[in-house]
Design a protein around this motif. Structure first.
Motif, mmCIF file in Angstrom:
data_model
loop_
_atom_site.group_PDB
_atom_site.id
_atom_site.type_symbol
_atom_site.label_atom_id
_atom_site.label_comp_id
_atom_site.label_asym_id
_atom_site.label_seq_id
_atom_site.Cartn_x
_atom_site.Cartn_y
_atom_site.Cartn_z
ATOM 1 N N PRO A 1 27.480 -90.124 15.217
ATOM 2 C CA PRO A 1 28.619 -90.755 14.684
ATOM 3 C C PRO A 1 28.404 -91.912 14.297
ATOM 4 O O PRO A 1 29.210 -92.433 13.042
ATOM 5 C CB PRO A 1 29.494 -90.616 16.119
ATOM 6 N N THR A 2 27.804 -92.841 14.957
ATOM 7 C CA THR A 2 27.627 -94.321 14.201
ATOM 8 C C THR A 2 26.680 -94.437 13.010
ATOM 9 O O THR A 2 26.738 -95.137 12.244
ATOM 10 C CB THR A 2 27.283 -95.297 15.388
ATOM 11 N N GLY B 1 28.541 -93.094 10.196
ATOM 12 C CA GLY B 1 29.570 -93.782 10.225
ATOM 13 C C GLY B 1 28.835 -95.104 9.115
ATOM 14 O O GLY B 1 29.623 -95.789 8.318
ATOM 15 N N ASP B 2 27.764 -95.605 9.285
ATOM 16 C CA ASP B 2 27.194 -96.663 8.661
ATOM 17 C C ASP B 2 27.004 -96.199 7.134
ATOM 18 O O ASP B 2 27.077 -97.097 6.306
ATOM 19 C CB ASP B 2 25.891 -97.131 9.183
ATOM 20 N N VAL C 1 32.859 -95.086 12.419
ATOM 21 C CA VAL C 1 32.526 -93.910 13.450
ATOM 22 C C VAL C 1 32.959 -92.842 13.060
ATOM 23 O O VAL C 1 34.136 -92.744 12.599
ATOM 24 C CB VAL C 1 32.608 -94.512 15.275
ATOM 25 N N PHE D 1 36.523 -90.045 9.842
ATOM 26 C CA PHE D 1 36.256 -91.517 10.005
ATOM 27 C C PHE D 1 37.046 -92.482 10.403
ATOM 28 O O PHE D 1 38.462 -92.292 9.852
ATOM 29 C CB PHE D 1 35.112 -91.882 9.135
ATOM 30 N N ILE E 1 33.289 -100.581 17.913
ATOM 31 C CA ILE E 1 33.761 -99.388 17.138
ATOM 32 C C ILE E 1 33.379 -98.063 18.058
ATOM 33 O O ILE E 1 34.251 -97.002 17.958
ATOM 34 C CB ILE E 1 32.954 -98.985 15.967
ATOM 35 N N GLU E 2 32.650 -98.121 19.158
ATOM 36 C CA GLU E 2 32.086 -97.042 20.091
ATOM 37 C C GLU E 2 33.336 -96.586 20.808
ATOM 38 O O GLU E 2 33.579 -95.506 21.103
ATOM 39 C CB GLU E 2 30.844 -97.339 20.843
ATOM 40 N N ARG F 1 35.283 -93.647 19.749
ATOM 41 C CA ARG F 1 34.866 -92.088 19.937
ATOM 42 C C ARG F 1 35.797 -91.430 20.664
ATOM 43 O O ARG F 1 36.160 -92.090 21.964
ATOM 44 C CB ARG F 1 33.347 -92.091 20.247
#
Length: 398
Positions: free
Chosen positions: A62-63, A66-67, A81, A222, A259-260, A263
């Motif tokens: 997810p991250t 996300g980047d 994310v 996202f 940002i975690e 989730r």
């Protein structure tokens, strides 16, 4: 080095005889997606079983993905994310923004916003029960309606019907000048037009990946949270994977870092794998190249259709700078006309009450496609081929 759009086009599976002008609703299949998903299914899920969460890096998807989305939307690394649906991400962003502006009660949106965003706002207001108001104004009145009563603006950057493009930087600056926060929906801009979330000073942004980003039906959404908010927002949906230590199995929620914490549930591993193959194609280009080619294709399409089809009325802004990567025309029998076009291999879509939409994605649409599409449209409209009973029967998805 300029983007080789012929090379990117070759990386998509496009059926013979089809000109696909509906990538603003569902992008086509990247050729590499089937093999990538087969690898994940057979070699990772099949061989690794549950150890794939560690060995194959599923938990980090997810991250990591996300980047890659951050690069296309001007977001800072580590602040996007993936996961869940766009509606859920709208709810998360809006709820967090309201908690950062507790003394205010107005959510400002516009009548060109996608209805689901408004539905999520209405539902949140009812759940909170604190007297919040969803104030909906005409798109052109948004700037003048941002005042000290507004807690947060909820704006989709590109109008899903007309393609009208809001000025993110100006509206964000106006919101901040009166103490309001911003939530931007990038459903029709991520992968379509250059976006600069960091440069615009956006507070929150959300978007989907099944349209211009070509992640496939049901591809995950996202969410972006600006660095200045990332460690203080409280996620309204406090899912276990947003916990600071999910596998400690604490009975009380403790938000993860940055940002975690946004989730929620288990990452959609297979869907993210398909999306990764699409992002590999995006790595071959720049958003500036895509935007320049998009404008050229849209201008060519508008000129061709208006010359051949006087019965169609342009619904999109005529000025390219005010328009996303879609062109919409009004026609009273637009649904039937679109069905007739689809039957002849030109796939767009229809939006009530009278909008025929055509999306332009330079990754797989070129000038020859535009000329061919205009010829079909001219035939269908000029000879009233749309006025057959089978084209007037409404299907579930329009």
């Amino acid at each position: 080095m300029p983007t080789d759009f012929a090379a990117t086009k070759a990386m998509f599976r496009l059926p013979d005889g089809v000109i696909y002008l509906d990538g603003n609703s569902l992008g086509p299949l990247p050729r590499a997606a089937a093999n990538k998903m087969a690898h994940v299914i057979k070699d990772e899920w099949g061989e690794m079983l549950i150890t794939g969460w560690n060995k194959a890096g599923w938990m980090a998807q997810p991250t990591a993905v996300g980047d890659r989305i951050a690069r296309l939307t001007g977001a800072e690394a580590g602040h996007v994310v993936m996961g869940d649906t766009l509606s859920i991400k709208v709810y998360q962003a809006l709820a967090s923004a309201l908690e950062l502006n507790l003394d205010r009660r107005v959510i400002l949106s516009d009548s060109g916003n996608f209805p689901s965003d408004l539905y999520m706002a209405e539902g949140l207001i009812k759940s909170l029960g604190r007297g919040h108001e969803l104030r909906v104004v005409a798109p052109e009145d948004v700037a003048d309606s941002i005042d000290e009563s507004v807690a947060v603006t909820l704006i989709t950057e590109v109008d899903y019907r007309t393609g009208r493009l809001h000025d993110m930087k100006a509206l964000t600056a106006k919101a901040h000048s009166v103490g309001a926060l911003t939530v931007w929906d990038l459903a029709h801009t991520a992968g379509a037009t250059p976006v600069d979330l960091a440069g615009a000073g956006a507070d929150f942004a959300v978007g989907c990946t099944y349209k211009y980003l070509n992640g496939g039906p049901g591809a995950p959404a996202f969410i972006y949270v600006a660095p200045r908010h990332a460690d203080q927002v409280r996620p309204a949906l406090s899912g276990w994977l947003g916990h600071d230590a999910p596998f400690a199995f604490d009975l009380d929620y403790r938000p993860g870092a940055g940002i975690e914490r946004m989730r929620v549930g288990t990452p959609p591993v297979l869907a993210l794998a398909a999306l990764e193959t699409a992002l590999d194609i995006w790595d071959m280009t720049t958003m500036d190249d895509v935007r320049a080619q998009s404008i050229a294709l849209c201008e060519q399409f508008i000129a061709g259709v208006e010359a051949a089809c006087p019965m169609l009325t342009l619904a999109s802004p005529r000025e390219a700078a005010q328009r996303g990567s879609q062109v919409s025309f009004k026609f009273a029998d637009g649904y039937a006309a679109m069905q007739a076009l689809i039957a002849r291999g030109v796939i767009g879509d229809f939006r009530a009450p009278d909008i025929m939409r055509f999306g332009f994605t330079p990754l797989y649409i070129d000038a020859a496609d535009v000329d061919a599409a205009v010829a079909v449209i001219a035939d269908v409209m000029g000879n009233r081929l749309w006025d057959a009973p089978e084209y007037h029967a409404r299907q579930t998805v329009t």
